[in-house]
Enzyme design. Structure first.
Site, PDB file in Angstrom:
ATOM      1  N   THR A   7      55.194  46.958  47.503  1.00  0.00           N
ATOM      2  CA  THR A   7      56.389  47.564  47.339  1.00  0.00           C
ATOM      3  C   THR A   7      57.076  47.678  46.981  1.00  0.00           C
ATOM      4  OG1 THR A   7      55.153  48.333  49.883  1.00  0.00           O
ATOM      5  CG2 THR A   7      57.154  49.164  49.324  1.00  0.00           C
ATOM      6  N   VAL A  65      49.214  53.180  58.339  1.00  0.00           N
ATOM      7  CA  VAL A  65      50.446  53.256  57.877  1.00  0.00           C
ATOM      8  C   VAL A  65      50.881  51.559  57.895  1.00  0.00           C
ATOM      9  CG1 VAL A  65      52.922  54.233  58.516  1.00  0.00           C
ATOM     10  CG2 VAL A  65      51.467  55.845  58.550  1.00  0.00           C
ATOM     11  N   GLY A  66      51.949  51.401  56.782  1.00  0.00           N
ATOM     12  CA  GLY A  66      52.616  50.302  57.142  1.00  0.00           C
ATOM     13  C   GLY A  66      54.166  50.446  57.335  1.00  0.00           C
ATOM     14  N   THR A  83      58.737  43.930  51.658  1.00  0.00           N
ATOM     15  CA  THR A  83      57.587  43.988  49.996  1.00  0.00           C
ATOM     16  C   THR A  83      56.682  42.640  51.481  1.00  0.00           C
ATOM     17  OG1 THR A  83      56.239  43.852  48.779  1.00  0.00           O
ATOM     18  CG2 THR A  83      58.515  43.115  48.826  1.00  0.00           C
ATOM     19  N   GLY A  84      55.407  42.942  51.515  1.00  0.00           N
ATOM     20  CA  GLY A  84      54.468  42.330  52.098  1.00  0.00           C
ATOM     21  C   GLY A  84      53.364  42.809  52.794  1.00  0.00           C
ATOM     22  N   GLY A 116      52.735  44.524  56.473  1.00  0.00           N
ATOM     23  CA  GLY A 116      53.572  45.662  56.667  1.00  0.00           C
ATOM     24  C   GLY A 116      53.235  45.094  58.239  1.00  0.00           C
TER      25      GLY A 116
END
Ligand code: ASP
Length: 323
Positions: free
Chosen positions: A155, A184-185, A206-207, A209
């Site tokens: 992301t 959805v993250g 980021t990673g 979720g």
């Protein structure tokens, strides 16, 4: 004083654009939107905007969020399809008192009525990645799929400070490659994928979720900064703690990488993976890409070499063939 920090090497062209705005006394909202749009529009990044990798059904569903650290306004879209710049839709939604986070069809209807640019976000390269992945997965055992269900996700998350002291945060992502439709993250979720308060600072993640959300980790970093902690220490502690908790309780932790900046333009980054890159620009520092790794509970950053940068672009733009 101004500054902007972002996840991954892919953000450096965007933060360079943003730095021209910030240098010319521009607004942190305009700067972060410009920076994230730049990443969304670049077709060779596989995890944000056009060229982002699709879900199981070969649809590119995008998540994005925007937060204003002065007013605490938040706008977000999740699982939105066929619009060029989810970050701009999220920013527009942040101005709404209610209905400021919209998903799927509702988000698309809003974006259509507001005149946002429609675009088929499934690129030819993304289609090839999808088809190759389907073929690869057919050859894997169920056990292997369990171990590594999704690869290829990153992301873009940013935190920005302008000369007036206003801070903003923004995220944009196609989420996990081969995710379930409607998944959805953390990226559009306040406190998990992002959080910012101009009185303190902001953070973005980021990673994986599903794991980032278990620690509301962006909010946690802002909370630690509010207690007076430097952003680097706040990131180190939050990432180390969540990684430890997840391993203790669940046996493993997904990828967790965080960036943060406080309202003095000081910044910090922490990760539990190898090879996390990020980009920073401030009034005192040209845009620079760093690589980081955790050593004994403390992340150490190193300026990316020219060779690393050249190789990055080469691999991103290399010709792609269907297997
Ligand atoms: N955090 C994003 C998600 O889970 C993906 C990523 O940052 O790599 O949707």
């Amino acid at each position: 004083m101004w500054g902007i920090i972002a996840t991954w090497r892919m953000a450096v062209e965007g933060i360079t654009e943003a730095s021209y705005i910030l240098e010319n006394h521009g607004d942190a909202g305009d700067a972060i939107e410009t920076a994230i749009k730049e990443v969304e529009n670049f077709p060779y990044y596989k995890s944000v905007g056009f060229g982002g990798l699709p879900n199981e059904e070969m649809e590119v569903e995008l998540d994005a969020a925007y937060m204003d650290g002065n007013t605490l306004d938040i706008g977000a879209v999740a699982a939105i399809k066929d619009f060029a710049n989810p970050i701009s839709i999220a920013r527009r939604l942040s101005k709404e008192k209610v209905n400021s986070m919209l998903v799927g069809e509702g988000a698309e209807k809003f974006a259509h009525k507001e005149g946002f640019e429609r675009k088929n976000m499934l690129s030819d390269r993304a289609k090839i990645h999808y088809k190759n992945r389907v073929k690869e997965d057919c050859l894997k055992s169920l056990e292997e799929l369990e171990i590594k269900p999704y690869t290829g996700h990153d992301t873009v998350g940013m935190v920005c400070l302008d000369e007036s002291g206003k801070m903003t945060a923004g995220t944009s992502t196609s989420g996990l490659f081969m995710k379930k439709k409607g998944r959805v993250g953390d990226s559009p979720i306040s406190g998990s994928g992002f959080y910012v308060d101009s009185k303190v600072g902001g953070a973005s993640a980021t990673g994986l979720g599903e794991d980032l959300m278990k620690g509301c980790i962006s909010y946690e970093i802002v909370r630690l900064m509010k207690e007076g902690m430097h952003p680097q220490k706040a990131c180190d502690i939050a990432v180390t703690n969540l990684d430890k908790e997840l391993k203790e309780r669940r046996g493993k932790a997904g990828d967790l990488s965080l960036i943060a900046m406080n309202n003095k333009g000081e910044w910090g980054v922490a990760t539990n993976i190898e090879g996390f890159s990020f980009a920073v620009a401030t009034d005192k520092q040209e845009p620079i890409v760093y690589l980081t790794k955790m050593i004994d509970g403390h992340c150490v950053h190193e300026v990316a070499s020219q060779e690393w940068l050249d190789n990055y672009m080469k691999t991103r733009t290399a010709p792609l063939v269907e297997k």
